[in-house]
Design a protein around this motif. Structure first.
Motif, PDB file in Angstrom:
ATOM      1  N   TYR A 163       0.860  -1.176   0.000  1.00 24.46           N
ATOM      2  CA  TYR A 163       0.000   0.000   0.000  1.00 24.46           C
ATOM      3  C   TYR A 163       0.886   1.212   0.000  1.00 24.46           C
ATOM      4  CZ  TYR A 163       0.458   0.251   5.159  1.00 24.46           C
ATOM      5  OH  TYR A 163       0.921   0.323   6.444  1.00 24.46           O
ATOM      6  N   THR A 164       0.348   2.306  -0.517  1.00 20.87           N
ATOM      7  CA  THR A 164       1.108   3.535  -0.619  1.00 20.87           C
ATOM      8  C   THR A 164       0.249   4.711  -0.178  1.00 20.87           C
ATOM      9  OG1 THR A 164       2.473   4.896  -2.098  1.00 20.87           O
ATOM     10  CG2 THR A 164       0.557   3.831  -3.086  1.00 20.87           C
ATOM     11  N   LEU A 165       0.896   5.688   0.399  1.00 19.63           N
ATOM     12  CA  LEU A 165       0.255   6.945   0.777  1.00 19.63           C
ATOM     13  C   LEU A 165       0.888   8.051  -0.040  1.00 19.63           C
ATOM     14  CD1 LEU A 165       0.360   6.552   4.651  1.00 19.63           C
ATOM     15  CD2 LEU A 165      -1.681   6.424   3.222  1.00 19.63           C
ATOM     16  N   TYR A 166       0.061   8.813  -0.738  1.00 21.93           N
ATOM     17  CA  TYR A 166       0.521   9.999  -1.452  1.00 21.93           C
ATOM     18  C   TYR A 166       0.107  11.221  -0.642  1.00 21.93           C
ATOM     19  CZ  TYR A 166       0.650   7.160  -5.777  1.00 21.93           C
ATOM     20  OH  TYR A 166       0.894   6.221  -6.740  1.00 21.93           O
ATOM     21  N   ALA A 167       0.990  12.201  -0.542  1.00 21.23           N
ATOM     22  CA  ALA A 167       0.653  13.449   0.128  1.00 21.23           C
ATOM     23  C   ALA A 167       1.200  14.598  -0.715  1.00 21.23           C
ATOM     24  CB  ALA A 167       1.247  13.474   1.538  1.00 21.23           C
ATOM     25  N   PRO A 168       0.365  15.286  -1.483  1.00 18.76           N
ATOM     26  CA  PRO A 168      -1.081  15.166  -1.655  1.00 18.76           C
ATOM     27  C   PRO A 168      -1.463  14.052  -2.639  1.00 18.76           C
ATOM     28  CG  PRO A 168      -0.255  17.008  -2.963  1.00 18.76           C
ATOM     29  CD  PRO A 168       0.921  16.452  -2.197  1.00 18.76           C
ATOM     30  N   PRO A 169      -2.794  13.833  -2.830  1.00 19.65           N
ATOM     31  CA  PRO A 169      -3.281  12.767  -3.718  1.00 19.65           C
ATOM     32  C   PRO A 169      -2.766  12.896  -5.156  1.00 19.65           C
ATOM     33  CG  PRO A 169      -5.065  13.638  -2.397  1.00 19.65           C
ATOM     34  CD  PRO A 169      -3.896  14.554  -2.189  1.00 19.65           C
ATOM     35  N   GLN A 170      -2.674  11.744  -5.841  1.00 19.20           N
ATOM     36  CA  GLN A 170      -2.207  11.700  -7.225  1.00 19.20           C
ATOM     37  C   GLN A 170      -3.234  11.130  -8.205  1.00 19.20           C
ATOM     38  OE1 GLN A 170       0.991  12.777  -8.476  1.00 19.20           O
ATOM     39  NE2 GLN A 170       0.727  13.820  -6.520  1.00 19.20           N
ATOM     40  N   HIS A 171      -4.196  10.341  -7.711  1.00 19.46           N
ATOM     41  CA  HIS A 171      -5.136   9.651  -8.592  1.00 19.46           C
ATOM     42  C   HIS A 171      -6.575  10.035  -8.276  1.00 19.46           C
ATOM     43  CE1 HIS A 171      -1.901   7.156 -10.078  1.00 19.46           C
ATOM     44  NE2 HIS A 171      -1.500   7.018  -8.823  1.00 19.46           N
ATOM     45  N   ARG A 172      -7.451   9.849  -9.246  1.00 19.08           N
ATOM     46  CA  ARG A 172      -8.878  10.083  -9.010  1.00 19.08           C
ATOM     47  C   ARG A 172      -9.392   9.128  -7.949  1.00 19.08           C
ATOM     48  NH1 ARG A 172     -10.077  10.553 -15.145  1.00 19.08           N
ATOM     49  NH2 ARG A 172      -9.715  12.777 -15.435  1.00 19.08           N
ATOM     50  N   ASP A 173     -10.248   9.635  -7.088  1.00 21.10           N
ATOM     51  CA  ASP A 173     -10.834   8.807  -6.044  1.00 21.10           C
ATOM     52  C   ASP A 173     -11.610   7.652  -6.668  1.00 21.10           C
ATOM     53  OD1 ASP A 173     -11.436   8.312  -3.259  1.00 21.10           O
ATOM     54  OD2 ASP A 173     -13.499   8.826  -3.792  1.00 21.10           O
ATOM     55  N   GLY A 174     -11.471   6.473  -6.079  1.00 20.88           N
ATOM     56  CA  GLY A 174     -12.199   5.294  -6.552  1.00 20.88           C
ATOM     57  C   GLY A 174     -11.566   4.592  -7.735  1.00 20.88           C
ATOM     58  N   THR A 175     -10.441   5.077  -8.220  1.00 19.19           N
ATOM     59  CA  THR A 175      -9.782   4.469  -9.375  1.00 19.19           C
ATOM     60  C   THR A 175      -9.413   3.013  -9.100  1.00 19.19           C
ATOM     61  OG1 THR A 175      -8.874   6.560 -10.183  1.00 19.19           O
ATOM     62  CG2 THR A 175      -7.701   4.559 -10.826  1.00 19.19           C
ATOM     63  N   VAL A 176      -9.717   2.147 -10.065  1.00 19.25           N
ATOM     64  CA  VAL A 176      -9.275   0.751 -10.024  1.00 19.25           C
ATOM     65  C   VAL A 176      -8.718   0.427 -11.404  1.00 19.25           C
ATOM     66  CG1 VAL A 176      -9.935  -1.672  -9.751  1.00 19.25           C
ATOM     67  CG2 VAL A 176     -11.033   0.091  -8.346  1.00 19.25           C
ATOM     68  N   HIS A 177      -7.449   0.031 -11.439  1.00 19.05           N
ATOM     69  CA  HIS A 177      -6.816  -0.446 -12.665  1.00 19.05           C
ATOM     70  C   HIS A 177      -6.420  -1.895 -12.418  1.00 19.05           C
ATOM     71  CE1 HIS A 177      -5.642   3.979 -13.187  1.00 19.05           C
ATOM     72  NE2 HIS A 177      -6.619   3.724 -14.038  1.00 19.05           N
ATOM     73  N   ALA A 178      -7.058  -2.804 -13.125  1.00 18.16           N
ATOM     74  CA  ALA A 178      -6.792  -4.226 -12.930  1.00 18.16           C
ATOM     75  C   ALA A 178      -5.364  -4.582 -13.325  1.00 18.16           C
ATOM     76  CB  ALA A 178      -7.784  -5.066 -13.723  1.00 18.16           C
ATOM     77  N   THR A 179      -4.838  -3.925 -14.358  1.00 19.04           N
ATOM     78  CA  THR A 179      -3.496  -4.239 -14.857  1.00 19.04           C
ATOM     79  C   THR A 179      -2.691  -2.958 -15.039  1.00 19.04           C
ATOM     80  OG1 THR A 179      -4.128  -4.049 -17.176  1.00 19.04           O
ATOM     81  CG2 THR A 179      -4.393  -6.232 -16.139  1.00 19.04           C
ATOM     82  N   LYS A 180      -1.389  -3.119 -15.165  1.00 16.89           N
ATOM     83  CA  LYS A 180      -0.518  -1.977 -15.430  1.00 16.89           C
ATOM     84  C   LYS A 180      -0.852  -1.373 -16.801  1.00 16.89           C
ATOM     85  CE  LYS A 180       4.201  -0.423 -15.833  1.00 16.89           C
ATOM     86  NZ  LYS A 180       5.608  -0.736 -15.843  1.00 16.89           N
ATOM     87  N   ALA A 181      -1.121  -2.227 -17.775  1.00 22.26           N
ATOM     88  CA  ALA A 181      -1.463  -1.738 -19.116  1.00 22.26           C
ATOM     89  C   ALA A 181      -2.708  -0.852 -19.060  1.00 22.26           C
ATOM     90  CB  ALA A 181      -1.683  -2.908 -20.072  1.00 22.26           C
ATOM     91  N   GLU A 182      -3.698  -1.260 -18.289  1.00 24.75           N
ATOM     92  CA  GLU A 182      -4.911  -0.456 -18.120  1.00 24.75           C
ATOM     93  C   GLU A 182      -4.577   0.885 -17.469  1.00 24.75           C
ATOM     94  OE1 GLU A 182      -8.933  -0.676 -15.441  1.00 24.75           O
ATOM     95  OE2 GLU A 182      -8.190  -2.576 -16.277  1.00 24.75           O
ATOM     96  N   ALA A 183      -3.709   0.872 -16.467  1.00 22.75           N
ATOM     97  CA  ALA A 183      -3.302   2.104 -15.785  1.00 22.75           C
ATOM     98  C   ALA A 183      -2.584   3.043 -16.746  1.00 22.75           C
ATOM     99  CB  ALA A 183      -2.403   1.783 -14.598  1.00 22.75           C
TER     100      ALA A 183
END
Length: 184
Positions: A149-169
């Motif tokens: 798990y990772t903590l970003y301060a401040p946030p980097q991604h849209r809330d609720g984002t789910v990327h099943a694979t790296k390619a999708e991300a």
């Protein structure tokens, strides 16, 4: 033992900084007991009457159960919690966050972190703190999934984002849009 102390200290510093920054911008908060609340949510009443729920959960179990490359669990104004799983041989990909500090905690697996080109072996239980502006990457060098798990301060991604694979991300090219898990 030294690593555990450093990991704990890094987590405390990040969380304290986020809380202090949030307190400076949103006023003081106080707990408000709620009947029927699960242990995963705690009701907070901020000055001005806006209700804000925090995030309380067994992060180790959530991380171990995650099979997605990226899953955003919680996004606050100043801090974001994200689960990640890297397949054997997979890497996050070299990146730089000019204005964000980032904390990683490995829950399962073995790998390597590179910070500004300096490689360090990492394993289950290790923590990594990457200061803003540092070029970094995490690589799964083991034969099993690397879960963190990772903590970003401040946030980097849209809330609720789910990327099943790296390619999708990589295809998504999404970034934090200012919207948090909870309305402000």
């Amino acid at each position: 033992m030294k690593r555990a102390i450093l990991a704990t200290a890094a987590t405390v510093v990040l969380c304290a900084a986020a809380i202090a920054q949030q307190g400076a911008t949103s006023g003081r908060s106080r707990s408000v007991p709620q009947s029927g609340e699960s242990r995963h949510q705690m009701q907070m009443q901020a000055e001005g009457g806006a209700a804000a729920k925090g995030f309380v959960a067994d992060i180790e179990n959530l991380t171990d159960a995650n099979s997605n490359f990226r899953r955003v669990l919680y996004t606050g104004k100043n801090l974001q919690l994200v689960l990640m799983t890297l397949k054997p041989g997979e890497q996050i990909g070299e990146e730089v966050h000019p204005d964000s500090d980032q904390f990683f905690r490995l829950e399962e697996g073995n790998g390597e972190v590179r910070i500004n080109g300096e490689p360090t072996k990492i394993k289950n239980g290790d923590a990594v703190l990457v200061p803003a502006g540092a070029r970094h990457n995490i690589i799964n060098t083991g034969g099993e999934p690397l879960r963190l798990y990772t903590l970003y301060a401040p946030p980097q991604h849209r809330d609720g984002t789910v990327h099943a694979t790296k390619a999708e991300a990589e295809r998504a090219k999404e970034h934090f849009d200012g919207k948090t898990t909870e309305p402000r």
